[in-house]
Design an enzyme around this catalytic site. Sequence first.
Site, PDB file in Angstrom:
ATOM      1  N   LYS A   1      -1.159   4.900   8.260  1.00  0.00           N
ATOM      2  CA  LYS A   1      -0.492   5.049   6.975  1.00  0.00           C
ATOM      3  C   LYS A   1      -1.514   5.124   5.839  1.00  0.00           C
ATOM      4  O   LYS A   1      -1.462   6.010   4.978  1.00  0.00           O
ATOM      5  CB  LYS A   1       0.467   3.889   6.729  1.00  0.00           C
TER       6      LYS A   1
ATOM      7  N   LYS B   1      -7.715   0.843  -3.446  1.00  0.00           N
ATOM      8  CA  LYS B   1      -7.362   0.375  -2.102  1.00  0.00           C
ATOM      9  C   LYS B   1      -7.423   1.516  -1.088  1.00  0.00           C
ATOM     10  O   LYS B   1      -7.963   1.363   0.022  1.00  0.00           O
ATOM     11  CB  LYS B   1      -5.956  -0.230  -2.135  1.00  0.00           C
TER      12      LYS B   1
ATOM     13  N   THR C   1       0.859  -1.181   0.000  1.00  0.00           N
ATOM     14  CA  THR C   1       0.000   0.000   0.000  1.00  0.00           C
ATOM     15  C   THR C   1       0.895   1.230   0.000  1.00  0.00           C
ATOM     16  O   THR C   1       1.586   1.512   0.979  1.00  0.00           O
ATOM     17  CB  THR C   1      -0.928   0.022   1.221  1.00  0.00           C
TER      18      THR C   1
END
Length: 307
Positions: free
Chosen positions: A246, A171, A96
């Site tokens: 994050k 995502k 990611t």
Amino acid sequence: MSVVAWIGLGAMGGRMSAHLAAAGQDVRGVDVVPALVDAAVAHGIVAAASVADAVRDADVVVLSLPKGEHVRQVLDGPDGAWAHARPGTLVLDTSTVDVATSRWCHEQSVARGHRFVDAPVSGGVSGAEAGTLTVMLGGETVDVADAALVVEPFAGSTIAVGPATHGIAAKLVNNMMLGIGMLAVSEGSQLARHLGLDPQAFWDVASVSSGDSWPLRTWYPVPGIVDSSPANRGFAPGFSTDLAEKDLSLAVTGADETGVHVPAARIVLEQLRALQAEGLGALDCTLVARFASPDGTLEGFDPSTDA
């Protein structure tokens, strides 16, 4: 049988690569943590001495790394994957990262004679263990089709989202929505408790009513209601606060760049960072329910042992 170079053998990468090995692929694994390499070897991975050694004869290179800067380091430079992989090698990034890093990976891969697909995953450690992850693929149509075959052993769902960077964009947006849903469940669970509602009875109502959501059914932050809830395990992480921060940070950055207003996401991000400031970043992100509690206490959480 394909040769797969797998870079990053942590909680996600170690499990995903094991599924490839179990499916009969020749997987060459690399990680900076020797214990993770040893664990991967026990699951059929062949240990490689370096990124260069892992990718040299590989048909596919898969990255599973913590941050965008790690992806850049592994791909670029004289010891990186681009310099040592054969021309035309398919590179998949399951990490990611920010959209800008993913775009750079696509552009630079093509410039150096390779193919690239952004392939982030959703489903957490439990999904990686079970081989039921959702994999979101972004890139050229033919490359995405090839990538779908690679990830099949650890995927429950494989979705071709669109061109370059669309996988990682999907995502980030999805995880932003997850975080906002988690905040709703955190506040709802605490209000129900302090209004005197039986937690099981309230969960039974919400789970079949308009308050239903994936966080409610999977992460309800009250012990003894949902088997998969981290509240049953002292908020040991399924999805850590550090990782959630994050992802939300990257999503908010995307919102800043596009001018989209995301006030709810900013509240979640602020609370995750508050947990980090208390030294609780390694614990599960559902610990944000503490901030809804009138006195900061939370059933299932003992700050004397978890801080």
